[in-house]
Design an enzyme around this catalytic site. Structure first.
Site, mmCIF file in Angstrom:
data_model
loop_
_atom_site.group_PDB
_atom_site.id
_atom_site.type_symbol
_atom_site.label_atom_id
_atom_site.label_comp_id
_atom_site.label_asym_id
_atom_site.label_seq_id
_atom_site.Cartn_x
_atom_site.Cartn_y
_atom_site.Cartn_z
ATOM 1 N N CYS A 282 25.824 -7.231 -28.612
ATOM 2 C CA CYS A 282 25.718 -8.419 -28.552
ATOM 3 C C CYS A 282 24.460 -8.995 -29.322
ATOM 4 O O CYS A 282 23.622 -7.968 -29.865
ATOM 5 C CB CYS A 282 25.083 -8.920 -27.169
ATOM 6 S SG CYS A 282 26.538 -8.548 -25.642
ATOM 7 N N GLY B 293 29.108 -9.728 -31.782
ATOM 8 C CA GLY B 293 29.938 -10.270 -30.525
ATOM 9 C C GLY B 293 30.689 -11.421 -30.954
ATOM 10 O O GLY B 293 30.032 -12.478 -31.497
ATOM 11 N N ASN C 150 20.847 -8.258 -24.899
ATOM 12 C CA ASN C 150 21.683 -7.313 -25.741
ATOM 13 C C ASN C 150 21.495 -5.859 -25.128
ATOM 14 O O ASN C 150 20.047 -5.394 -24.886
ATOM 15 C CB ASN C 150 21.202 -7.340 -27.220
ATOM 16 C CG ASN C 150 21.884 -6.220 -28.062
ATOM 17 O OD1 ASN C 150 21.224 -5.869 -29.106
ATOM 18 N ND2 ASN C 150 23.008 -5.847 -27.602
ATOM 19 N N CYS D 124 19.012 3.299 -31.256
ATOM 20 C CA CYS D 124 20.335 3.648 -31.304
ATOM 21 C C CYS D 124 20.594 3.885 -32.932
ATOM 22 O O CYS D 124 20.690 2.959 -33.681
ATOM 23 C CB CYS D 124 21.012 2.546 -30.884
ATOM 24 S SG CYS D 124 22.861 2.626 -31.204
ATOM 25 N N SER E 176 31.851 -1.403 -43.351
ATOM 26 C CA SER E 176 30.735 -0.684 -42.889
ATOM 27 C C SER E 176 30.655 0.734 -43.765
ATOM 28 O O SER E 176 29.797 1.365 -43.755
ATOM 29 C CB SER E 176 30.902 -0.323 -41.556
ATOM 30 O OG SER E 176 32.094 0.069 -40.966
ATOM 31 N N ASP F 114 32.703 5.171 -41.765
ATOM 32 C CA ASP F 114 31.478 5.548 -40.931
ATOM 33 C C ASP F 114 31.549 6.456 -39.622
ATOM 34 O O ASP F 114 30.767 6.817 -39.073
ATOM 35 C CB ASP F 114 30.632 4.112 -40.805
ATOM 36 C CG ASP F 114 31.622 3.352 -40.010
ATOM 37 O OD1 ASP F 114 31.714 3.535 -38.541
ATOM 38 O OD2 ASP F 114 32.290 2.569 -40.650
ATOM 39 N N CYS G 135 28.865 5.962 -24.602
ATOM 40 C CA CYS G 135 27.603 5.475 -24.657
ATOM 41 C C CYS G 135 27.390 4.497 -23.595
ATOM 42 O O CYS G 135 28.439 4.094 -22.950
ATOM 43 C CB CYS G 135 27.531 4.340 -25.946
ATOM 44 S SG CYS G 135 25.900 3.651 -25.892
ATOM 45 N N CYS H 202 18.285 7.386 -30.544
ATOM 46 C CA CYS H 202 19.292 7.679 -29.482
ATOM 47 C C CYS H 202 20.467 8.151 -30.299
ATOM 48 O O CYS H 202 20.916 7.584 -31.009
ATOM 49 C CB CYS H 202 19.570 6.512 -28.638
ATOM 50 S SG CYS H 202 21.022 7.251 -27.627
ATOM 51 N N CYS I 145 25.702 9.708 -28.492
ATOM 52 C CA CYS I 145 27.160 9.786 -28.495
ATOM 53 C C CYS I 145 27.624 10.906 -29.350
ATOM 54 O O CYS I 145 28.638 11.356 -29.225
ATOM 55 C CB CYS I 145 27.543 8.588 -29.004
ATOM 56 S SG CYS I 145 26.675 7.779 -30.503
HETATM 57 P P1 AMP Z 1 39.586 4.805 -35.125
HETATM 58 O O1 AMP Z 1 40.771 4.429 -35.766
HETATM 59 O O2 AMP Z 1 39.713 4.710 -33.531
HETATM 60 O O3 AMP Z 1 39.231 6.223 -35.536
HETATM 61 O O4 AMP Z 1 38.028 3.873 -35.561
HETATM 62 C C1 AMP Z 1 37.409 4.204 -36.576
HETATM 63 C C2 AMP Z 1 37.260 2.901 -37.234
HETATM 64 O O5 AMP Z 1 36.794 2.226 -36.495
HETATM 65 C C3 AMP Z 1 36.126 3.130 -38.303
HETATM 66 O O6 AMP Z 1 36.870 2.511 -39.497
HETATM 67 C C4 AMP Z 1 35.072 2.351 -37.974
HETATM 68 O O7 AMP Z 1 34.567 1.609 -39.055
HETATM 69 C C5 AMP Z 1 35.397 1.506 -36.863
HETATM 70 N N1 AMP Z 1 34.338 1.495 -36.021
HETATM 71 C C6 AMP Z 1 33.283 2.276 -35.810
HETATM 72 N N2 AMP Z 1 32.827 1.757 -34.543
HETATM 73 C C7 AMP Z 1 33.335 0.636 -34.280
HETATM 74 C C8 AMP Z 1 32.791 -0.423 -33.551
HETATM 75 N N3 AMP Z 1 32.006 -0.322 -32.500
HETATM 76 N N4 AMP Z 1 33.505 -1.396 -33.497
HETATM 77 C C9 AMP Z 1 34.594 -1.553 -33.949
HETATM 78 N N5 AMP Z 1 35.134 -0.721 -35.108
HETATM 79 C C10 AMP Z 1 34.542 0.387 -35.033
#
Ligand code: AMP
Length: 476
Positions: free
Chosen positions: A23, A49, A123, A257, A304, A367, A403, A456, A459
């Site tokens: 948020c 959000g 948030n 975080c 990202s 990331d 988390c 933090c 995770c």
């Molecule tokens: P997954 O496909 O489930 O392994 O998700 C990994 C992808 O989700 C990566 O490309 C990240 O950039 C993205 N990601 C990481 N954290 C988040 C988040 N909080 N919300 C949405 N996408 C995320």
């Protein structure tokens, strides 16, 4: 929203794991166009959000509130802004971690208390909300929605004082977990951060107006300049054109975080004085130092993963290339291809640039790996585009633990790294090699040595700065 409930869909058709209370909040004190300004601030926090957005304003005597579902531009129309008079405002953009996605749960939350009218934007996530709610309900409270935030006005109503600031402080003394809060009253705005400072909140100024926002990119968008961060545990009053610290909650261990730097925050924001893009670049540099690999080209996963990929390329000397292009118009309302079409190769969110990948050994920098779906799909995409090898590098440690502070990471059972070794994960996503940044590496990229302890990283480590209550644990 509780993790595990269906989320809206991701561009490629899998569930969007936009982990929750990403948020965003804004506050404006003493600006003749407060509602409009908050709209621009919220627009800059859209990434935090997309479920709902709202603004409340105060004209010195009473409050007005407008909230709607969806993106800021859908939730708030010019007619809404015109119906929000006054020079003070708070705004909120919501991605839920607690409570489903309905207008009743949209914020700012409005309440009429014995201390007067209030509108609250939050948030974070409170780890003892279920307990507090049960206690309030047993004593006769009637809750309107499902969010954890709603316990705050109830606790304020029960505080044995008519002083608003005192009631707010007493309520905050009972809640545990993560909160960056903005409370609007007819004659003041109160801001607060939890004692560990898990979620960010910065103060700014635009002319004579005072501003606050989850991220400094929103201060910029509102035409302001950064003044300072609200300190962990600090309760700040914006009143009569002045900023004043009115109370402090007992200090906890500083624990901003780390995932804000890794994924959540916008690269143009500074958190605790550290620019997010530069922190990500530093993570990419460390990643090369920790896990080098022979390759011809470095590709970042938009958006990202790009900063870390640039850092990785700079440090390694391997050229950076735009090997993946994202279609930025994939919104939640987009009709997603069905599974059969996805299997037939229909892909809408990311595409590979074959001419820069063909015949090359690629380092793919992202990331995070959550369920592994994205990585698997991207590795296949790059190979189909002609990459001769795909080495996956992740600019954060493996996600192993849920988390409780507002990032909607799935339950531990759904986290790939909680069930698999790195080698198993590499095989599962089909990469030639896979490496994650160490926790120490991620910390040190986000801060200098003196501050590197102040995060933090639960995770990654399972070490929670505020113990989640059993009711919270049961959900995850
Ligand atoms: P997954 O496909 O489930 O392994 O998700 C990994 C992808 O989700 C990566 O490309 C990240 O950039 C993205 N990601 C990481 N954290 C988040 C988040 N909080 N919300 C949405 N996408 C995320």
């Amino acid at each position: 929203m509780h993790p595990g409930q269906a989320h809206a869909i991701h561009g490629n058709g899998e569930q969007d794991r936009r982990f929750g209370c990403e948020c965003g909040i804004v506050a404006i004190h003493g600006h003749p166009r407060a509602a409009e300004l908050s709209y621009y601030g919220l627009f800059a926090l859209q990434h935090r959000g997309q479920e709902s957005a709202g603004v409340a304003t105060a004209n010195g005597a009473s409050l007005s509130v407008r909230r709607g579902m969806g993106l800021v531009a859908d939730a708030l129309k010019p007619s809404d802004l015109a119906a929000l008079p006054g020079e003070d405002a708070v705004g909120h953009t919501r991605y839920s971690t607690t409570g489903s996605s309905t207008l009743a749960n949209a914020q700012p939350l409005y309440a009429r208390l014995r201390q007067g009218e209030v509108a609250i934007a939050h948030n974070g996530n409170l780890v003892n909300a279920a307990e507090l709610r049960a206690r309030c309900e047993a004593a006769g409270s009637i809750f309107q929605g499902e969010t954890d935030t709603e316990v705050i006005p109830h606790l304020m109503a029960r505080a044995e004082t008519d002083d608003l600031t005192e009631a707010f402080f007493r309520a905050l003394s009972q809640v545990h977990g993560a909160f960056a809060l903005a409370l609007l009253a007819p004659d003041r705005i109160l801001l607060a951060r939890d004692p560990n400072g898990i979620r960010p909140l910065s103060l700014g100024q635009a002319g004579d107006a005072l501003l606050a926002a989850s991220e400094t990119c929103a201060l910029d968008a509102m035409g302001g300049r950064f003044l300072r961060d609200v300190a962990p545990g600090e309760v700040v009053e914006l009143r009569g054109g002045r900023v004043e610290t009115v109370a402090s909650l007992p200090a906890g261990r500083p624990a901003l975080c780390l995932f804000e730097y890794i994924y959540l925050a916008r690269p143009d924001s500074d958190l605790h004085g550290r620019n997010v893009h530069l922190a990500r670049k530093a993570m990419g540099r460390r990643l090369w130092q920790e896990a080098p690999v022979a390759a011809d080209v470095v590709v970042g996963v938009p958006d990202s993963g790009i900063s870390a990929a640039v850092g990785f390329a700079e440090e390694s000397g391997i050229p950076y290339e735009m090997g993946l292009v994202k279609n930025r118009y994939v919104a939640r309302t987009f009709i997603q291809p069905a599974q059969a079409l996805r299997e037939a190769g229909v892909s809408v969110k990311l595409n590979a640039v074959g001419r820069v990948l063909s015949g090359r050994r690629v380092v793919l920098v992202d990331d995070s790996i959550v369920r592994g779906t994205t990585s698997r799909r991207l590795v296949t995409l790059l190979r189909e585009a002609g990459a001769t090898a795909v080495h996956l590098r992740i600019s954060a440690p493996p996600f192993k633990h849920p988390c409780y502070y507002g990032i909607d990471i799935p339950t531990a059972g759904e986290l790939l790294a909680a069930r698999r070794t790195v080698a198993e994960m590499a095989a599962e996503v089909g990469a030639d090699s896979l490496a994650f940044l160490s926790e120490a590496g991620a910390r040190s990229a986000a801060a200098d040595a003196a501050a590197a302890d102040g995060f933090c990283t639960a995770c990654f480590t399972g070490q929670y700065p505020v113990a989640p209550q059993p009711a919270e644990r049961a959900l995850r």
